[in-house]
Design an enzyme around this catalytic site. Sequence first.
Site, mmCIF file in Angstrom:
data_model
loop_
_atom_site.group_PDB
_atom_site.id
_atom_site.type_symbol
_atom_site.label_atom_id
_atom_site.label_comp_id
_atom_site.label_asym_id
_atom_site.label_seq_id
_atom_site.Cartn_x
_atom_site.Cartn_y
_atom_site.Cartn_z
ATOM 1 N N CYS A 43 0.806 -1.171 -0.103
ATOM 2 C CA CYS A 43 0.005 -0.185 0.101
ATOM 3 C C CYS A 43 0.864 1.315 0.064
ATOM 4 O O CYS A 43 1.388 1.719 0.994
ATOM 5 C CB CYS A 43 -0.919 0.032 1.284
ATOM 6 S SG CYS A 43 -1.909 1.319 1.356
ATOM 7 N N CYS A 92 -0.456 4.201 2.291
ATOM 8 C CA CYS A 92 -0.361 4.174 3.793
ATOM 9 C C CYS A 92 1.122 3.995 4.120
ATOM 10 O O CYS A 92 1.363 4.655 5.123
ATOM 11 C CB CYS A 92 -0.755 2.319 4.118
ATOM 12 S SG CYS A 92 -2.281 2.016 3.335
ATOM 13 N N ASP A 93 2.131 3.453 3.224
ATOM 14 C CA ASP A 93 3.566 3.346 3.768
ATOM 15 C C ASP A 93 4.362 4.563 3.037
ATOM 16 O O ASP A 93 5.451 4.521 3.624
ATOM 17 C CB ASP A 93 4.083 1.970 3.691
ATOM 18 C CG ASP A 93 3.156 0.950 4.532
ATOM 19 O OD1 ASP A 93 2.575 1.546 5.577
ATOM 20 O OD2 ASP A 93 2.884 0.223 4.091
#
Length: 302
Positions: A132, A135-136
């Site tokens: 992701c 997300c990261d």
Amino acid sequence: MEPLSISIIGAGPAGLSAAIYARRAGLAVTVWEKTAPGGQMNNTPSIENYPGVPDVGGFELGDKMRAQAAGAGAEFRSSEIQGVDLSGERPMLLTKDGGHECGALILAMGASPRKLDIAGEARLAGRGVSYCAVCDGYFFKGQDVAVIGGGNTALGDALYLSGICQSVTIVHRRNEFRGEAYLSKQVIAKPNIRLLLSAVPEEITGEKKVGALRVRMLEKGETQELLLSAVFAAVGSVPSTHLVRGKLALDDYGYILAGEDTRTSHPAVFAAGDIRKKELRQIITAAADGAVAATMAAHYLN
């Protein structure tokens, strides 16, 4: 008389669309959601191809869809479904709180990211190996990273990361992208995105975190080592059909066999969105599936 009810597993665009249409049909609706509403939309920073909404964040769109479904009267439950019993006429959902019978069931669990299945991937997951980018990505600000894949997700991830990271290398097994042309043009135009085509990843190395990615060039057979801080995998998805394996007809890849009418091999069960076998998996097609599934379920109950 017992009210007619529909249970929906999944709160992505397919499940939320189904909830809205089922409520408009006058049916009691329960949506079972395991995580935040929106499904894989939440991993997309900017959605540009949803009609009428030319630029919207995935989390924002998912939140609006949920609010609309809730406003229409759909009930939401956060309990995780532990099993599905399809042995009877009415589907039964099994949770930690017991069994929940429903008149009709709409499966909209979507799909999860496919793993690379290469050495070092599992060991370094969460330590530089990610599925992701949204997300990261921020954890690797100003660093060198790679994106594996050549579809829309991979191209979108690379564009997103190019605004955060020092450099992004796209590793793709083919010599051309599978994603949409407009995304390909944007990727090619980015000065800090490098293309490594006709190449496959073979190993992710590093002790406590990702340090490098070894790739094999398919045309020459030679290998290269890329010094990196993170590897983002975007090589497709795996349908989340574990609850119904052996209970519904699936194809060889695990997708539910359901046509455009979303009907499955059980008369009271319908499949919507990325979980069913189909040619195009997009937010708009998932939402359309949800509308069709709710309509078909209403016809079945009536």
